[in-house]
Design an enzyme around this catalytic site. Structure first.
Site, PDB file in Angstrom:
ATOM      1  CE1 TYR A 114    -138.047  -2.865 -21.681  1.00 46.52           C
ATOM      2  CE2 TYR A 114    -139.014  -4.628 -20.991  1.00 46.52           C
ATOM      3  CZ  TYR A 114    -138.781  -3.610 -21.975  1.00 46.52           C
ATOM      4  OH  TYR A 114    -139.618  -3.946 -23.050  1.00 46.52           O
ATOM      5  CE  LYS A 170    -135.996  -5.054 -23.072  1.00 44.17           C
ATOM      6  NZ  LYS A 170    -135.803  -4.200 -24.073  1.00 44.17           N
TER       7      LYS A 170
END
Ligand code: HMN
Length: 290
Positions: free
Chosen positions: A135, A161
């Site tokens: 992330y 992400k």
């Protein structure tokens, strides 16, 4: 994880006014979003106020959502924490609860060296059989393309992400790491752009509130229908630009309640809206609509 694509709300965590996790509201919101057609859910991330919860509370949220979803859509649990050991506990619990993937921001607060961060991902990813979605977000300190590329050499790291605005890196990751390395675009106001540069899906806050618009954008982009995508993105961005001037997680939670599914309240130090402020907010949204 190949099937975890499309529009994935970073699920808000429903708290009551006293800041307790509200399981009933959580279950209702999950059903509401599945009814709208979302393709998956991302749990206890930034929007989910994960860092305002104890590990036990985060585990509870994961368990409740897994139970409510009951296999209908895939789930990604954010297990990031400031310490590897805490993240591993969260990852193991998420795996045994039955999520489909885990995800984590890099460790933050101290300035960890590149090798420390690499080892963080290696240790957490190695602790379960689940795919790991790195992330990348400015809030935790952005990791650059080269670092993401290095993390991708860890067995089990399946994607990223990517909540950054330099979308040329999305294309580069697909080219240099591989087309099956999953990239989720994280800036809702740039969903159309992320998809056009090759992102496999969208993970973000505002898909809690207006999933229909982004499902339409995702579909239009797949069909190369730029006109429709642009039209929907413009509408979404009016709401996003307005909401991000204040605490948008609290705004989304109140706005959901006007649509019949109450998102509850935020935990302090995030602020909430009292009745009179909420009335003003409602009027503002009415004006935006007209
Ligand atoms: C999450 O972990 O909750 C997110 O999916 C974060 C997400 O990428 C959002 N970024 C932040 O919360 C900082 C975006 O959805 C963001 O809210 C949106 O693009 C508006 O700027």
């Amino acid at each position: 994880v190949n099937e975890i694509k499309g529009v994935i709300p970073a699920l808000v965590t429903t708290f009551d006014m006293d800041e307790n996790f509200d399981e009933k509201r959580m279950r209702a919101l999950v059903d509401h979003l599945i009814g709208k057609g979302v393709d998956g859910l991302y749990l206890t991330g930034s929007t989910g106020e994960g860092f305002l919860m104890t590990p036990q509370e985060r585990m509870k949220v994961v368990e409740v959502v897994v139970d409510q979803v009951n296999g209908r859509i895939p789930l990604i649990a954010h297990v990031g924490a400031i310490g590897t050991k805490i993240s591993i506990d969260l990852a193991k619990q998420a795996a045994s609860a039955g999520v489909d993937a885990i995800s984590s921001v890099p460790p933050f607060y101290w300035k960890f060296g590149a090798d420390d961060v690499f080892n963080y991902y290696k240790d957490i990813t190695g602790s379960t059989d689940l795919p790991m979605i790195v992330y990348n977000i400015a809030l935790a300190g952005l990791v650059g393309f080269e670092q993401v590329k290095r993390f991708s050499t860890i067995e089990g790291v399946a994607g990223v992400k990517y909540t950054a605005t330099s979308h040329f890196e999305v294309m580069r990751m697909k080219e240099e790491i591989g087309n099956d390395f999953l990239v989720y675009s994280g800036c809702d106001e740039m969903a159309m752009s992320g998809l056009s540069f090759g992102a496999d899906g969208l993970i973000g806050s505002f898909y809690n509130l207006m999933p229909e618009l982004f499902i339409a954008i995702n579909k239009a982009m797949a069909e190369r229908d730029l006109k429709t995508a642009e039209e929907k993105q413009r509408i979404a961005n009016i709401i996003i630009m307005h909401a991000t001037q204040k605490n948008y997680v609290a705004i989304m939670k109140r706005a959901l309640s006007w649509m019949g599914v109450d998102g509850g309240y935020c935990r302090r130090p995030f602020s909430n809206f009292g009745a009179s402020e909420e009335a003003v907010l409602k009027d503002e949204f009415r004006l935006l609509r007209d």
